[in-house]
Enzyme design. Structure first.
Site, PDB file in Angstrom:
ATOM      1  N   GLU A   1      27.205 -62.060  27.549  1.00  0.00           N
ATOM      2  CA  GLU A   1      26.834 -62.417  26.182  1.00  0.00           C
ATOM      3  C   GLU A   1      25.411 -61.975  25.877  1.00  0.00           C
ATOM      4  O   GLU A   1      25.139 -61.349  24.846  1.00  0.00           O
ATOM      5  CB  GLU A   1      26.992 -63.921  25.986  1.00  0.00           C
ATOM      6  CG  GLU A   1      26.642 -64.417  24.598  1.00  0.00           C
ATOM      7  CD  GLU A   1      26.845 -65.918  24.448  1.00  0.00           C
ATOM      8  OE1 GLU A   1      26.142 -66.529  23.616  1.00  0.00           O
ATOM      9  OE2 GLU A   1      27.691 -66.488  25.168  1.00  0.00           O
TER      10      GLU A   1
ATOM     11  N   ARG B   1       9.118 -44.113  -3.525  1.00  0.00           N
ATOM     12  CA  ARG B   1       8.292 -45.093  -4.234  1.00  0.00           C
ATOM     13  C   ARG B   1       6.866 -44.572  -4.346  1.00  0.00           C
ATOM     14  O   ARG B   1       6.243 -44.205  -3.333  1.00  0.00           O
ATOM     15  CB  ARG B   1       8.322 -46.417  -3.481  1.00  0.00           C
ATOM     16  CG  ARG B   1       7.317 -47.460  -3.934  1.00  0.00           C
ATOM     17  CD  ARG B   1       7.648 -48.033  -5.281  1.00  0.00           C
ATOM     18  NE  ARG B   1       6.795 -49.191  -5.575  1.00  0.00           N
ATOM     19  CZ  ARG B   1       6.721 -49.768  -6.763  1.00  0.00           C
ATOM     20  NH1 ARG B   1       7.456 -49.296  -7.772  1.00  0.00           N
ATOM     21  NH2 ARG B   1       5.939 -50.801  -6.950  1.00  0.00           N
TER      22      ARG B   1
ATOM     23  N   GLN C   1      -1.320 -44.845   5.397  1.00  0.00           N
ATOM     24  CA  GLN C   1      -1.207 -45.076   6.832  1.00  0.00           C
ATOM     25  C   GLN C   1      -0.635 -46.451   7.152  1.00  0.00           C
ATOM     26  O   GLN C   1       0.138 -46.600   8.117  1.00  0.00           O
ATOM     27  CB  GLN C   1      -2.583 -44.911   7.488  1.00  0.00           C
ATOM     28  CG  GLN C   1      -2.533 -44.856   9.007  1.00  0.00           C
ATOM     29  CD  GLN C   1      -3.900 -44.630   9.616  1.00  0.00           C
ATOM     30  OE1 GLN C   1      -4.714 -45.549   9.684  1.00  0.00           O
ATOM     31  NE2 GLN C   1      -4.169 -43.406  10.040  1.00  0.00           N
TER      32      GLN C   1
END
Length: 381
Positions: free
Chosen positions: A244, A270, A281
């Site tokens: 798991e 954008r 940066q």
């Protein structure tokens, strides 16, 4: 180590991506809001073969190796945005089906595993109790031998899939004076008299994966309900929890890859202050961190799958994968939201939901702190 993929494996990965994108994302914002589990999507995953990936062909499984299974889960995470569904699938595969596949009798496999593979049965493990979470072996739930059967009393909590599960692999103590040597696993059907499934919990994230309590009040089981031998519960649990931890977050590699692609695309289009935000940066370095985190996590996971396929892999390896994938997913989700700004905080972006979903990965299958404890102990610290 060779992590190169065959044409067949790559074709299967693409098929999983396309299946998930087409079939598993409908009404997700609404279903997340309403904490709605999709049994229809579950059955689609079963019909596609995802619930049988690592299991024997003779029982209806795909007979895939661990690396291929991890690749498929990675593809599922890339194409499917329903992290609750994927979490429920993982809990079913690794905590419910895997222990029966490994330790079950031929009769138990025939009765349960076939249904777990074809989607007709939903399974999960019952381990966590109100008084035992990280301290998993301090169980209060007991099984008392009575005639030719056993009687269970106690309760389990925070049980994934419980509200919709058909069968539970439950860990109890048959002799509390023996500590972990008294732990034993039983397979319990949902309709067993004396078993009550509690009301679903409302959670911060992974809301489409239902969760509740299990209450056992003089719950009588036949002797053939025992999984493996009396007192072997720790062995059964350790086997399933290791798998798991190592595999339940395989999908996050695909999720982080999708998050990165979407964040890079947004940063390229954008514009602020006369240039695309990717030119700043502060933004570009955040995206670089997402890329490095993704590729590091991917290789660590692949290495574990490679080890498992060769009969290797240790507890420390599974814990490192669990720790790195969960922490990486959380940070990448936060970074994706930061790149998208206010839009990333809106429900319609589906980014804020991934932040909520990712945070749970630091808790389930052993917290990040517990993984660090395991790693430290394996380092003999």
């Amino acid at each position: 180590m060779d992590f190169s993929w065959s044409d067949e494996q790559l074709a299967y990965r693409q098929a999983v991506v396309e299946f998930a994108q087409k079939e598993l994302n409908s009404r997700l914002i609404e279903r997340d809001h309403d904490s709605e589990f999709s049994r229809e999507a579950w059955q689609k995953c079963a019909d596609f073969g995802l619930l049988g990936l690592p299991f024997d062909v003779e029982l209806g499984g795909q007979g895939a190796d661990y690396l291929t299974t991890m690749l498929a889960m990675e593809a599922l995470g890339y194409g499917c945005r329903d992290n609750g569904l994927i979490f429920s699938l993982g809990a079913h595969l690794w905590s419910g089906a895997t222990p029966i596949a490994r330790f079950g009798t031929p009769e138990q496999k025939d009765r349960y595993l076939r249904g777990m593979i074809d989607g007709s049965l939903i399974a999960v493990q019952g381990m966590t109790e109100p008084g035992s979470g990280s301290d998993a072996y301090s169980l209060a739930t007991t099984a008392t031998e009575d005639g030719d059967g056993w009687v269970l009393n106690g309760s389990k909590t925070f049980i994934t899939n419980a509200p919709v599960a058909d069968v539970f692999v439950v860990f109890v103590s048959v002799d509390r004076s023996k500590g972990w040597l008294g732990l034993t696993a039983f397979i319990v059907d949902r309709d067993t008299p004396g078993l009550t499934v509690g009301k679903p919990f409302h959670k911060m994230g992974i809301r489409t994966s239902p969760m509740s309590e299990l209450i056992f009040e003089d719950c009588r089981l036949p002797a053939e309900s025992m999984l493996a031998k009396r007192g072997s519960g720790m062995m059964v649990f350790n086997h399933s929890i290791e798998h798991e931890r190592g595999a339940i977050l395989a999908h996050t590699v695909g999720t982080m890859e999708r998050q990165l692609e979407e964040a890079v695309a947004y940063a390229r289009q954008r514009k602020q202050f006369g240039q695309t935000i990717g030119k700043f940066q502060a933004v570009s370095h955040r995206l670089v961190d997402m890329k490095v985190r993704l590729e590091s996590a991917r290789l660590l996971m692949y290495r574990l799958g490679w080890e498992w396929d060769r009969g290797g892999g240790k507890a420390i390896d599974a814990s490192m994968v669990k720790l790195v994938l969960s922490e990486s997913w959380v940070q990448s989700s936060l970074d994706a939201m930061a790149v998208h700004g206010a839009y990333g905080y809106m429900s319609e972006s589906q980014i804020e939901r991934e932040v909520r979903d990712a945070l749970a990965s630091r808790i389930y299958s052993g917290t990040s702190d517990i993984q660090k404890n395991i790693i430290a102990s394996q380092m003999k610290l």
